[in-house]
Scaffold this active site. Sequence first.
Site, short mmCIF file in Angstrom:
data_model
loop_
_atom_site.label_atom_id
_atom_site.label_comp_id
_atom_site.label_asym_id
_atom_site.label_seq_id
_atom_site.Cartn_x
_atom_site.Cartn_y
_atom_site.Cartn_z
N ARG A 109 -48.19 -24.34 -3.08
CA ARG A 109 -47.68 -24.54 -1.71
C ARG A 109 -47.07 -25.93 -1.60
NH1 ARG A 109 -52.12 -21.51 1.17
NH2 ARG A 109 -53.10 -20.33 -0.49
N ARG A 126 -54.15 -10.38 -3.41
CA ARG A 126 -52.76 -10.82 -3.21
C ARG A 126 -52.11 -11.12 -4.56
NH1 ARG A 126 -52.28 -15.42 1.03
NH2 ARG A 126 -53.14 -16.79 -0.53
N ASP A 146 -49.27 -16.47 3.22
CA ASP A 146 -50.44 -16.76 4.05
C ASP A 146 -50.29 -16.22 5.47
OD1 ASP A 146 -52.54 -17.63 2.66
OD2 ASP A 146 -52.57 -19.67 3.46
N ASP A 200 -49.25 -26.03 4.32
CA ASP A 200 -50.11 -25.40 3.31
C ASP A 200 -49.86 -23.89 3.26
OD1 ASP A 200 -51.43 -25.81 5.95
OD2 ASP A 200 -52.86 -24.38 5.14
N GLY A 218 -60.35 -22.09 0.73
CA GLY A 218 -61.68 -22.07 1.33
C GLY A 218 -62.30 -20.68 1.30
P1 AMP Z 1 -55.25 -20.41 7.06
O1 AMP Z 1 -55.10 -20.70 8.53
O2 AMP Z 1 -55.74 -19.04 6.74
O3 AMP Z 1 -54.02 -20.75 6.30
O4 AMP Z 1 -56.40 -21.37 6.55
C1 AMP Z 1 -56.38 -22.79 6.63
C2 AMP Z 1 -57.48 -23.36 5.79
O5 AMP Z 1 -58.75 -22.92 6.25
C3 AMP Z 1 -57.43 -22.99 4.31
O6 AMP Z 1 -57.93 -24.07 3.58
C4 AMP Z 1 -58.37 -21.81 4.24
O7 AMP Z 1 -58.89 -21.60 2.96
C5 AMP Z 1 -59.45 -22.23 5.22
N1 AMP Z 1 -60.16 -21.08 5.82
C6 AMP Z 1 -59.70 -20.19 6.70
N2 AMP Z 1 -60.64 -19.29 7.03
C7 AMP Z 1 -61.74 -19.61 6.32
C8 AMP Z 1 -63.06 -19.08 6.21
N3 AMP Z 1 -63.43 -18.01 6.91
N4 AMP Z 1 -63.91 -19.69 5.38
C9 AMP Z 1 -63.57 -20.77 4.68
N5 AMP Z 1 -62.35 -21.34 4.73
C10 AMP Z 1 -61.44 -20.77 5.55
MG MG Z 2 -53.39 -21.00 4.58
#
Ligand code: AMP
Ligand code: MG
Length: 487
Positions: free
Chosen positions: A183, A176, A262, A252, A92
């Site tokens: 994953r 990174r 992550d 994930d 995302g």
């Molecule tokens: P994470 O908790 O960082 O592993 O993120 C979980 C999901 O949310 C993943 O699909 C990320 O790409 C998405 N995500 C986290 N933060 C953002 C953001 N600021 N904008 C868009 N997607 C996000």
């Molecule tokens: Mg993640």
Amino acid sequence: MKALDELTFDNRFARLGDGFSTHVLPEPIDEPRLVVASKAAMALLDLDPTIAETPVFAELFSGHKLWAEAEPRAMVYSGHQFGSYNPQLGDGRGLLLGEVYNEAGEHWDLHLKGAGQTPYSRMGDGRAVLRSSIREFLASEALHALGIASSRALCVIGSTTPVWREKQERAAMVLRLAPSHVRFGHFEYFYYTKKPELQKQLAEHVLSLHFPKCQEQPEPYLAMFREIVESNAELIAKWQAYGFCHGVMNTDNMSILGITFDFGPFAFLDDFDAQFICNHSDDQGRYSFSNQVPIGQWNLSALAQALTPFISVDALRETLGLYLPLYQAHYLDLMRRRLGFTCPEEDDQTLVERLLQLMQGSGVDYTLFFRRLGDESAALAVARLRDDFMDLKGFDAWADLYKARVAREANGGEEQRRERMHAVNPLYILRNYLAQKAIEAAESGDYTEVRRLHEVLSKPFEEQPGMEQYAQRPPDWGKHLEISCSS
Ligand code: AMP
Ligand code: MG
């Protein structure tokens, strides 16, 4: 040594096609500037470390410029978040820019985190803030230096682009590196969306590129799953032995390569606390420090479910059964070494457990305890460490067992014991309060602290004159910093 325009790309994941990822261009951030770069990570790409200071470096890793051979893609995956299945996640806010291979023939994914919105952004802005980018950078490189498998971080690029979290912050990007960004959640996505052909294509891709030896086994996919179980058991054993709390062990965020992956609200333990919850948003303590062990198994079971089209349930179950014994063997081996033992003895497990029980609730610094234990003879060290414990009688009983255990070790004298222990017991770890200080300075435009901290943590086992303050226990304000998922 290579210049930036001499990197060689081979974008194998991108070639899998649109079923696996979507072409998205990075959205640049304003007035990019280098916050910090890792020379060790640059060496993985054969890059000349001096080019980190050139403007083109900051431009490439902030979305302003792109190599002609790069093929930026947002990957699709799903996963179990806090135990519930989320059918669509995906990159995302990060993009796989491409895969670069180095002179040693290794492929490295270049993943730019914070690169703007993608079809998988859901409600998010696609950005990462400076604070979380610095935390990911420092942790990846510090874990690697500790000998704990992790994705790596090439650099953090800061900017003036505003982003809103609880307050206004500045956007940053972190570059990174990892041999693969696949994953557990990738396999889950194709399994639950019932796309068997794509799932097979993914499995073949992963098998041939990342588990080539398994192809020679009678059941290649089973052999691959076994390796995933083994590498994750070893990884989590290292987290537990060194007091690393990941914080968001959703499927994930679990790598098929068994690397730490992550980073969110992670923490290294200061005081030992088996129940420690580093993620302020984790109300139930699902990902508490001691729960990481069963959660590792839970996550592997979720992956196993997604692999049922390729492997029999009985074989999956049997292989999953290897996780706990493997974990325990790795963990005990590491803890023995941390205690300075070279020859295993039956009662070592009990000795470790009793020590941790004594530490729990006593406010004993987990990292410094082991370091100090190796500083001098066992008798002198335990006498000095004794005052940190609440249950003095209990500690004395443990210390007697420990001294007797050390006396039975036939491996060299005091000096060898000290060297052996200091080689596995770090003096410097990424304490939350150290990261916090570096972040606050960086937020006001001063990057010297984050760079210095990165340097110190790149040699965690070596005493570094003048750097004593980085080996201190946290001050009161720095003990229980609340770190949330917001990043
Ligand atoms: P994470 O908790 O960082 O592993 O993120 C979980 C999901 O949310 C993943 O699909 C990320 O790409 C998405 N995500 C986290 N933060 C953002 C953001 N600021 N904008 C868009 N997607 C996000
Ligand atoms: Mg993640």
